[in-house]
Design a protein around this motif. Sequence first.
Motif, short mmCIF file in Angstrom:
data_model
loop_
_atom_site.label_atom_id
_atom_site.label_comp_id
_atom_site.label_asym_id
_atom_site.label_seq_id
_atom_site.Cartn_x
_atom_site.Cartn_y
_atom_site.Cartn_z
N SER A 25 41.85 32.67 36.95
CA SER A 25 42.57 33.64 37.77
C SER A 25 41.68 34.86 37.99
CB SER A 25 43.86 34.09 37.08
OG SER A 25 44.71 32.98 36.85
N VAL A 26 41.67 35.34 39.24
CA VAL A 26 40.93 36.56 39.56
C VAL A 26 41.80 37.75 39.16
CG1 VAL A 26 39.80 37.90 41.37
CG2 VAL A 26 39.81 35.40 41.49
N LYS A 27 41.38 38.47 38.14
CA LYS A 27 42.20 39.55 37.60
C LYS A 27 41.98 40.87 38.35
CE LYS A 27 44.52 37.78 34.38
NZ LYS A 27 45.88 37.35 34.72
N LYS A 28 40.70 41.24 38.52
CA LYS A 28 40.39 42.52 39.14
C LYS A 28 39.15 42.36 40.02
CE LYS A 28 42.07 45.31 35.22
NZ LYS A 28 41.68 46.28 34.18
N LEU A 29 39.11 43.11 41.12
CA LEU A 29 37.95 43.16 41.99
C LEU A 29 37.23 44.49 41.78
CD1 LEU A 29 39.43 41.69 45.30
CD2 LEU A 29 37.94 40.52 43.67
N PHE A 30 35.89 44.45 41.74
CA PHE A 30 35.08 45.64 41.54
C PHE A 30 34.06 45.77 42.68
CE2 PHE A 30 36.43 44.25 37.30
CZ PHE A 30 36.97 45.44 36.79
N PRO A 31 33.48 46.92 42.83
CA PRO A 31 32.42 47.08 43.85
C PRO A 31 31.26 46.12 43.61
CG PRO A 31 33.14 49.21 43.03
CD PRO A 31 33.77 48.19 42.13
N ASP A 32 30.41 46.00 44.62
CA ASP A 32 29.22 45.14 44.55
C ASP A 32 29.60 43.68 44.33
OD1 ASP A 32 27.62 47.43 44.81
OD2 ASP A 32 27.65 47.75 42.64
N GLN A 33 30.71 43.27 44.95
CA GLN A 33 31.16 41.87 44.90
C GLN A 33 31.28 41.34 43.46
OE1 GLN A 33 28.10 40.29 47.73
NE2 GLN A 33 29.90 39.50 48.84
N ARG A 34 31.81 42.16 42.59
CA ARG A 34 32.05 41.75 41.21
C ARG A 34 33.55 41.60 40.98
NH1 ARG A 34 27.81 42.24 37.53
NH2 ARG A 34 25.89 43.11 38.43
N ALA A 35 33.89 40.72 40.05
CA ALA A 35 35.31 40.50 39.74
C ALA A 35 35.46 40.07 38.29
CB ALA A 35 35.90 39.42 40.65
N GLU A 36 36.61 40.39 37.75
CA GLU A 36 36.95 39.92 36.41
C GLU A 36 37.78 38.64 36.58
OE1 GLU A 36 38.48 42.26 32.63
OE2 GLU A 36 40.19 41.62 33.86
N VAL A 37 37.27 37.54 36.03
CA VAL A 37 37.94 36.24 36.14
C VAL A 37 38.34 35.79 34.74
CG1 VAL A 37 37.73 33.83 36.85
CG2 VAL A 37 36.62 35.64 38.19
N GLN A 38 39.59 35.35 34.59
CA GLN A 38 40.06 34.85 33.29
C GLN A 38 40.18 33.34 33.34
OE1 GLN A 38 43.06 37.04 31.32
NE2 GLN A 38 43.75 35.34 30.05
N VAL A 39 39.47 32.69 32.41
CA VAL A 39 39.53 31.24 32.25
C VAL A 39 40.08 30.98 30.85
CG1 VAL A 39 38.23 29.09 32.14
CG2 VAL A 39 37.59 30.86 33.79
N GLY A 40 41.29 30.45 30.80
CA GLY A 40 41.93 30.26 29.50
C GLY A 40 42.13 31.60 28.83
N ASN A 41 41.53 31.78 27.67
CA ASN A 41 41.65 33.02 26.92
C ASN A 41 40.39 33.88 27.04
OD1 ASN A 41 43.23 34.70 25.29
ND2 ASN A 41 42.17 34.03 23.45
#
Length: 624
Positions: free
Chosen positions: A30-46
């Motif tokens: 799941s894509v949790k958060k989007l950040f500048p410079d085409q970065r994102a926080e993605v959660q896989v399982g835990n």
Amino acid sequence: MSSTIQQSIRTAVTSEQVFSLKHGQVVHGSVKKLFPDQRAEVQVGNQKMMAILEVPLKAGDAHYFQIVGDKATLQLKVVTDALNSSKATSSQTKQLMDSLQLPKTTEMQSIVQQMVKEKIPLSKEQLLLAEQWLKEIPPQVKMAEGLLAIQKLSELNLLFTNENFRTLISGQDKNGLHQLLDAFNIALQNDTSIPSSQKGNLDKALAQISQPFSNELGGAILGQVIERLQSQKTSESDKLALLNLLKDVGLVPKQATLANWLSSQVTSIESPADGQGLQVGQLLLQLQNPVRAQELLKFLQNMIQQNQLLSAEGKDEIQQLIQKVVQIAPQTREWNTAIKSLINEVLKAFAEASQSQPFHTDQKLFTPKDYVLSILTSLNGKELDAKVFEQLTLLSSKSNQLPVQQAFITAEATIQSGINSIAIEQAMKQILGNIGFAYEAKLAKGANLSQLSDSLKPQLLALLQNQAIATTLKETAEMIVSRLNGMQILSGENGPQHQFLMQVPLDFLGKRMDASLQWNGQMKEDGKIDSNYARVMFYLDLASLKETVIDMQIQNRVITINIFNESDALMPYAEQFREALKTGLSSLNYQLSGVFMKSYIKQPEPHPILTEAQVSKWGVDVLI
């Protein structure tokens, strides 16, 4: 067992897994958060990862990704479009199967559904292997059991092999071990290629499992024999038969007669080490030497008075005899007679206790039969261990002598009526040890190999090295080992959570019962079990009540018990024990919320009782 109960097993503890991500795996993220410079926080399982995006994604969307590369160059390749959480599992299953170009078989659809539902990371190659395994499972194995085994292979990071798959299926099998052990025993007796010594050791291991109270029964038989030998009501011919039984197991010398079987055959007497170990036999033997008689009589008097195993009446008889001996001059005929009477009375008191309290121990953890053995072996001058009780049980059960048969029957009835919670706990520990349930764990902790080698599992492993054994014997041995291995694999820690599985083939003097136990709970920071929260499920196969499941849930020391059984007649019986159960739990600082009788089919799935899961954050850069 109904699907409702099976599902409750799976949801007894919920915690998100920390999967070891590998090349080729397809994972839910799941894509949790989007950040500048085409970065994102993605959660896989835990696991939460910082990812660099090469394709546009939206915060909040969930996708299936395929792992590409190794840990050093980890990348996530988008496999599916954004998954709508409102869509049914079947829709997500279809989309994933289409994306991976998987065969549209029933087995594959079931695997992918499980993968979607439980968010299991599997590669396409693993999915194809799993499909083949499900096609080949035996008819008696349910599809749900196979799917759970596949899930566990991933969660436990085990090698994705058919052998491990079948081991996990066997480990979750709730059918008792009695049937497997019986089949193995028959195959063992029919196989003439096994050396007689090896077959004898296996026979002994099986007997120890099927007769958990063999030692206690032997102690009660010995108590019966001594009681009848000392009784004036027993005929001389009966006494001779009983005396011969004691001779056969080495408890009295071969040359012993009815007149002198309790007389010491020892010519040299060593002083007992006061206060160390079990010394009653040596102590009584020392009394025949008048040099330390007064000192030892006082010591004996205190020991008898403090002993928790003897009855008040038995203690009084012994104390009176001690007082009598004290008043007699040493080295006289009257003094010698009084000493023999004292020895006889002490032996009688412990012989009675070996029948009335066979499962009790004193402050030094000795049982009444231990004291009886100490006295007889000291007088005999021959060192014997507890195996003599097994021999007594075996010889008595096969004897054609009526007085021996009567002693066996009376002792068996005594043991059966005396079975209590202490006895059950003792039997379960003994059976698990004799099976070799924790064989590898004990070896790892430095246990004595020679002591463990008598248990069944190491003997089965040695047997399987013999290529000449019959196919039937090999197959049954492999099935038992696989069952034990499966339970051990499924028993383990998962972060703060812990699961323990075990099966115990209980056999109480001819009354058979297969019992399985599954415990789920939390571990505290100090590594000890958190007794405030847990779930324990007992699976019992009973002669009259048939399949019975007891589900005990503990929440903040409040206990709720659900009993699953198809009989409508259980509730009145349960009511009889409710107050006793409530009182017993209260003494342990637990509160009983209620006891509920339920059928298998009508019950909804229970809610998970443990929901805390540790969250670990990874600072890994991945490319999507």
